[in-house]
Design a protein around this motif. Structure first.
Motif, PDB file in Angstrom:
ATOM      1  N   GLN A   1     -40.923  -1.073   6.273  1.00  0.00           N
ATOM      2  CA  GLN A   1     -40.273  -1.923   5.263  1.00  0.00           C
ATOM      3  C   GLN A   1     -40.394  -1.274   3.881  1.00  0.00           C
ATOM      4  O   GLN A   1     -39.435  -1.252   3.096  1.00  0.00           O
ATOM      5  N   LEU A   2     -41.568  -0.722   3.588  1.00  0.00           N
ATOM      6  CA  LEU A   2     -41.743  -0.036   2.297  1.00  0.00           C
ATOM      7  C   LEU A   2     -40.745   1.112   2.185  1.00  0.00           C
ATOM      8  O   LEU A   2     -40.077   1.275   1.163  1.00  0.00           O
ATOM      9  N   ALA A   3     -40.617   1.878   3.268  1.00  0.00           N
ATOM     10  CA  ALA A   3     -39.698   3.026   3.255  1.00  0.00           C
ATOM     11  C   ALA A   3     -38.266   2.572   2.994  1.00  0.00           C
ATOM     12  O   ALA A   3     -37.543   3.175   2.177  1.00  0.00           O
ATOM     13  N   ALA A   4     -37.867   1.492   3.633  1.00  0.00           N
ATOM     14  CA  ALA A   4     -36.502   0.963   3.431  1.00  0.00           C
ATOM     15  C   ALA A   4     -36.309   0.525   1.986  1.00  0.00           C
ATOM     16  O   ALA A   4     -35.256   0.768   1.377  1.00  0.00           O
TER      17      ALA A   4
ATOM     18  N   MET B   1     -43.155  -7.274  -2.566  1.00  0.00           N
ATOM     19  CA  MET B   1     -43.826  -7.200  -3.879  1.00  0.00           C
ATOM     20  C   MET B   1     -43.937  -5.739  -4.333  1.00  0.00           C
ATOM     21  O   MET B   1     -43.729  -5.423  -5.493  1.00  0.00           O
ATOM     22  N   VAL B   2     -44.218  -4.857  -3.384  1.00  0.00           N
ATOM     23  CA  VAL B   2     -44.252  -3.418  -3.726  1.00  0.00           C
ATOM     24  C   VAL B   2     -42.834  -2.983  -4.093  1.00  0.00           C
ATOM     25  O   VAL B   2     -42.603  -2.340  -5.118  1.00  0.00           O
ATOM     26  N   GLY B   3     -41.861  -3.415  -3.283  1.00  0.00           N
ATOM     27  CA  GLY B   3     -40.465  -3.039  -3.541  1.00  0.00           C
ATOM     28  C   GLY B   3     -40.001  -3.512  -4.896  1.00  0.00           C
ATOM     29  O   GLY B   3     -39.314  -2.785  -5.625  1.00  0.00           O
ATOM     30  N   ARG B   4     -40.426  -4.737  -5.263  1.00  0.00           N
ATOM     31  CA  ARG B   4     -40.040  -5.279  -6.570  1.00  0.00           C
ATOM     32  C   ARG B   4     -40.506  -4.362  -7.685  1.00  0.00           C
ATOM     33  O   ARG B   4     -39.761  -4.033  -8.601  1.00  0.00           O
ATOM     34  N   SER B   5     -41.765  -3.927  -7.589  1.00  0.00           N
ATOM     35  CA  SER B   5     -42.334  -3.065  -8.626  1.00  0.00           C
ATOM     36  C   SER B   5     -41.567  -1.743  -8.715  1.00  0.00           C
ATOM     37  O   SER B   5     -41.224  -1.281  -9.809  1.00  0.00           O
TER      38      SER B   5
ATOM     39  N   HIS C   1     -45.845   8.559  -7.662  1.00  0.00           N
ATOM     40  CA  HIS C   1     -46.733   7.391  -7.685  1.00  0.00           C
ATOM     41  C   HIS C   1     -46.030   6.129  -7.195  1.00  0.00           C
ATOM     42  O   HIS C   1     -46.677   5.206  -6.717  1.00  0.00           O
ATOM     43  N   GLU C   2     -44.700   6.128  -7.295  1.00  0.00           N
ATOM     44  CA  GLU C   2     -43.974   4.937  -6.827  1.00  0.00           C
ATOM     45  C   GLU C   2     -44.183   4.683  -5.333  1.00  0.00           C
ATOM     46  O   GLU C   2     -44.014   3.581  -4.854  1.00  0.00           O
ATOM     47  N   PHE C   3     -44.518   5.733  -4.580  1.00  0.00           N
ATOM     48  CA  PHE C   3     -44.625   5.600  -3.117  1.00  0.00           C
ATOM     49  C   PHE C   3     -46.076   5.464  -2.660  1.00  0.00           C
ATOM     50  O   PHE C   3     -46.363   5.467  -1.469  1.00  0.00           O
ATOM     51  N   SER C   4     -47.024   5.327  -3.590  1.00  0.00           N
ATOM     52  CA  SER C   4     -48.449   5.396  -3.217  1.00  0.00           C
ATOM     53  C   SER C   4     -48.882   4.260  -2.286  1.00  0.00           C
ATOM     54  O   SER C   4     -49.800   4.426  -1.498  1.00  0.00           O
ATOM     55  N   ALA C   5     -48.197   3.120  -2.330  1.00  0.00           N
ATOM     56  CA  ALA C   5     -48.625   1.994  -1.470  1.00  0.00           C
ATOM     57  C   ALA C   5     -48.532   2.369   0.006  1.00  0.00           C
ATOM     58  O   ALA C   5     -49.291   1.859   0.839  1.00  0.00           O
ATOM     59  N   SER C   6     -47.615   3.281   0.325  1.00  0.00           N
ATOM     60  CA  SER C   6     -47.462   3.697   1.737  1.00  0.00           C
ATOM     61  C   SER C   6     -48.690   4.443   2.236  1.00  0.00           C
ATOM     62  O   SER C   6     -48.960   4.479   3.433  1.00  0.00           O
TER      63      SER C   6
END
Ligand code: BG6
Length: 365
Positions: A164-167, A65-69, A326-331
């Protein structure tokens, strides 16, 4: 696999997140560019995809879901993230040349494997993002991006989710570059920022004591809400699942703008709400949602960006992320919230590594 001196595998694996994310990123960033070598993901293949389907279960879905965004934001390509157990039965609409990203730490989750087979049958090109080498999903997918995060023992995933987020960030940057949506300069900026990510995750692990203190205050709550908009909503989903999985406290993640359409009726004096507001263009809107719940007696823990300059005096605690795209903030936002769930579960004497009713990988339907 030893606990390395930690009380639980989960703590050990949380502390391993910087290394796990570095293992995913470093082999795939060369001279300011993302490179996928011998992973079955060519530029041509990425250039012609008209729709990116992402499937997964649990935390793998939340990473999706994060990747989709991030993919839609950077690449302007239609992207959907689906629950694998739903996707497999909904006769998904898949066009030739569509890409299907299949996310699974174990590579053995039955629903995710079935969803991948469904996508393949419908003509999609499948790319697995998995941790366990030579797992079934890895073997059957057309392309494989291994996480190289090392064995993950705790049932509630932490380092694999972060990897997974990083990938997915790598995929999004590469896709945007191949489709001409970002310049070489922008690609280098994103890659440089990704190189900082492991160290910034380490910085967020430094909130350990603060989160342990906050956990003692809220360990006896009967329910805890997580709010966010856009990418922060996806991050809130994972934070809420972490809490449910290991502390057995009821929790919901809510799109902040949706609260007033029902759930706000559940907010009462002393309800704990964890609010994520890391996307500057949504600060104002999310803050107004937070004020709505505070007005009804909620206590708020706010996770926001270092550039947030609004009034947060009505929040019980404020956690600020270091500067990053900001795209990477979920990490980064997930790290203190993993710690919060961990310490609440410890406070409640729960079996942190092997929560009741859960399995590390659900290989049956
Ligand atoms: C659940 C795990 O059983 O399966 C979660 O408890 C995990 O942590 C989910 O996210 C999906 O597992 P996998 O191995 O496909 O990522």
């Amino acid at each position: 696999a030893e606990k390395g001196g930690y009380e639980h595998f989960m703590m050990k694996e949380m502390m391993e997140q910087p290394r796990a994310v570095a293992n995913t990123l470093h082999p795939r960033i060369k001279d300011g560019k993302v490179v996928f070598e011998d992973e079955g993901l060519t530029d041509e293949r990425m250039a012609k995809a008209k729709h990116i389907h992402i499937v997964g279960c649990g935390s793998a879905l939340h990473a999706g879901m994060v990747g989709r965004s991030v993919i839609e934001k950077l690449c302007r390509v239609r992207c959907t993230a689906s629950i694998a157990s739903e996707f497999r039965y909904e006769n998904p609409i898949i066009e030739p040349d569509d890409l299907c990203i299949v996310i699974s730490q174990s590579g053995e989750t039955a629903d995710t494997l079935a969803a991948m087979r469904q996508a393949k049958k419908a003509g999609a090109y499948t790319v697995a993002i998995v941790n366990v080498v030579s797992s079934t999903i890895a073997r059957e997918a057309d392309g494989v991006l291994y996480l190289w995060a090392g064995p993950e023992i705790a049932v509630a995933t932490t380092k694999a989710y972060s990897a997974q987020l990083a990938a997915l960030y790598l995929f999004a940057i590469k896709l945007a570059s191949v489709r001409g949506k970002i310049t070489a300069e922008q690609e280098k900026t994103y890659c440089d920022a990704l190189y900082q990510l492991p160290e910034q995750i380490d910085t967020m692990l430094g909130t350990k004591e603060k989160m342990q203190y906050i956990a003692t205050r809220y360990a006896n709550r009967s329910s805890i809400f997580f709010l966010g908009r856009g990418l922060d909503y996806a991050a809130a989903m994972e934070a809420s699942l972490k809490l449910k999985e290991i502390s057995y406290i009821h929790s919901e993640a809510y799109a902040a703008g949706e609260l007033k359409h029902g759930t706000i009726s559940l907010i009462e004096e002393g309800t704990l709400v964890v609010a994520l507001a890391t996307q500057p263009e949504l600060y104002e809107k999310t803050i107004s949602n937070i004020r709505e719940v505070v007005a009804r007696g909620a206590e708020v823990v706010l996770v926001t960006g270092e550039d947030f300059d609004g009034d947060a005096s009505y929040c019980s605690s404020v956690l600020r992320l270091p500067k990053l795209p900001h795209e990477f903030s979920a990490s980064l936002s997930i790290v203190p919230l993993q710690l919060l769930s961990y310490y609440i579960a410890v406070e409640r004497s729960c079996d942190v590594d092997k929560p009741r009713n859960l399995a590390k990988s659900v290989t049956v339907e």
